[in-house]
Scaffold this active site. Structure first.
Site, PDB file in Angstrom:
ATOM      1  N   SER A 146      -0.817  -4.238  -1.873  1.00 26.37           N
ATOM      2  CA  SER A 146      -2.268  -4.138  -1.738  1.00 26.37           C
ATOM      3  C   SER A 146      -2.958  -4.800  -2.919  1.00 26.37           C
ATOM      4  O   SER A 146      -2.428  -4.814  -4.040  1.00 26.37           O
ATOM      5  CB  SER A 146      -2.681  -2.663  -1.670  1.00 26.37           C
ATOM      6  OG  SER A 146      -4.076  -2.514  -1.804  1.00 26.37           O
ATOM      7  N   TYR A 171      -3.052   5.646  -4.758  1.00 22.32           N
ATOM      8  CA  TYR A 171      -2.672   4.687  -3.717  1.00 22.32           C
ATOM      9  C   TYR A 171      -2.186   3.390  -4.363  1.00 22.32           C
ATOM     10  O   TYR A 171      -1.128   2.864  -4.006  1.00 22.32           O
ATOM     11  CB  TYR A 171      -3.866   4.407  -2.803  1.00 22.32           C
ATOM     12  CG  TYR A 171      -3.633   3.254  -1.859  1.00 22.32           C
ATOM     13  CD1 TYR A 171      -2.707   3.356  -0.830  1.00 22.32           C
ATOM     14  CD2 TYR A 171      -4.339   2.061  -2.002  1.00 22.32           C
ATOM     15  CE1 TYR A 171      -2.487   2.287   0.037  1.00 22.32           C
ATOM     16  CE2 TYR A 171      -4.123   0.998  -1.138  1.00 22.32           C
ATOM     17  CZ  TYR A 171      -3.199   1.114  -0.127  1.00 22.32           C
ATOM     18  OH  TYR A 171      -2.972   0.057   0.720  1.00 22.32           O
TER      19      TYR A 171
END
Length: 381
Positions: A146, A171
């Site tokens: 990501s 995350y």
């Protein structure tokens, strides 16, 4: 046999038919990116086993609708959680040429209140995938990282040569850990692995918690939208078809050890092991205000904005340096934000139809470069 999803635009760039593999495992196949990747592989005549746990992070009916559209020749589905070690061991008893791992607990803000979900899915689940690939001697593991891994980095555009040692959300930390774990397996077991740092993916069949989906729903319903950092945000929005093309270009290119790599001289994106990291972004960040303005024009309605401060774990701007991706695969994303938003809204209005009077007020076929007749969308009872 179910017809292929016509919301997917075929990319006719050179090399799209050169995938050297026939059998794929795609985790997260009922998710946004996983669905589109699986659909494209089926269009290419490949065999795909999809895996998903169909969790309730967002509307399960949307996941079911995606999955239903994949049910055609060449596709099989296993209802499974990647964090379930025994289940994954059983799945990997079937041989696969390539694994595209897209299952994950997504979302930055959700990680603030549900941290354990990220460790279970993104760390334990990824370990199970790595072990399965190692034991099954999979030829190439491609996995989702990501843009969030860039965290507190200030230098832009974000490059795979940059350090990513300062994540600002759990995350992001879980995705950074995936990159480190993959490198270990590439180094110890010569498992070819490639990580892809996705930048703000959007498009038809997207996630309801993402800005474009949420803003579209709120504007059509006459509800205000929440705009963080008082609108002073920039994002490198990347259309789903460009993401899919990048995934398949990378999947076709099995990484080789880089003989020029020496310590950190070439950065963390390459290695003396068969391991690579790439950014996949549009390489063209857009101000949030412009993003909302394009959406308002498409919908024919103005948004009522509630300006809020920056949220914990968020960043003010993202911008992908895709030099390595382009050099190694010859691919650059090509979908403009306006074109991508048009396609998303066309899909949204078909999947979530307004009443006829609302539709006439909020949607003009003249604004569309994709007619609604060209969009085939499944429905749930």
């Amino acid at each position: 046999m179910m017809q292929a999803d016509q919301t997917h635009q075929q990319n006719e760039a050179p090399g799209q038919k050169l995938l050297p593999f026939e059998k794929f495992l795609v985790t997260g196949s009922a998710g946004f990116i996983g669905y589109h990747v699986a659909q494209r592989l089926l269009d290419e005549g490949k065999q795909v086993l999809g895996v998903d746990n169909m969790n309730s992070y967002y509307d399960v009916n949307l996941k079911r609708a995606r999955l239903t559209r994949l049910m055609r020749a060449g596709f099989g589905f296993a209802f499974a959680d990647v964090a379930d070690r025994q289940r994954m061991e059983l799945l990997f008893q079937e041989p696969f040429d390539c694994v595209i791992h897209l299952a994950a607990q997504a979302g930055v803000r959700y990680s603030l209140t549900n941290p354990h979900a990220y460790i279970e899915s993104n760390v334990t689940g990824f370990l199970n995938v790595l072990e399965g690939c190692r034991k099954a001697r999979v030829k190439h593991l491609v996995f989702a990282s990501s843009s969030s891994v860039y965290g507190a980095n200030k230098q832009q555009p974000f490059s795979v040569r940059d350090s990513v040692d300062h994540p600002v959300s759990l995350y992001a930390a879980s995705k950074k850990s995936n990159e480190l774990m993959a490198h270990v397996y590439s180094h110890l077991y010569l498992l070819p692995t490639t990580g892809l740092r996705f930048f703000t993916v959007y498009g038809p069949w997207g996630r309801p918690d993402m800005a474009l989906f949420h803003f579209t729903k709120s504007i059509l319903e006459g509800k205000p939208i929440e705009v963080y950092n008082r609108g002073m945000m920039r994002r490198d929005f990347t259309y789903i078809d460009d993401i899919v093309e990048g995934v398949l270009r990378v999947a076709a290119r099995i990484p080789q050890p880089n003989p020029q790599w020496a310590g950190e001289s070439l950065g963390p994106g390459t290695s003396s092991a068969p391991y690579r990291i790439y950014n996949i972004g549009n390489n063209n960040p857009v101000e949030l205000d412009e993003f909302i303005s394009i959406l308002e024009q498409k919908l024919g309605k103005k948004a009522e904005r509630i300006l809020l401060p920056m949220q914990p774990g968020d960043v003010a701007a993202t911008f992908a340096d895709i030099a390595e991706l382009t050099a190694d695969t010859g691919f650059r994303p090509r979908t403009s934000l306006r074109e991508g938003i048009n396609r998303f809204v066309n899909w949204y209005l078909r999947y979530y139809p307004c009443d006829e009077s609302d539709r006439k007020r909020t949607f003009s076929r003249k604004q569309s470069d994709d007619s609604l007749e060209q969009v085939t969308v499944g429905t749930e009872a």
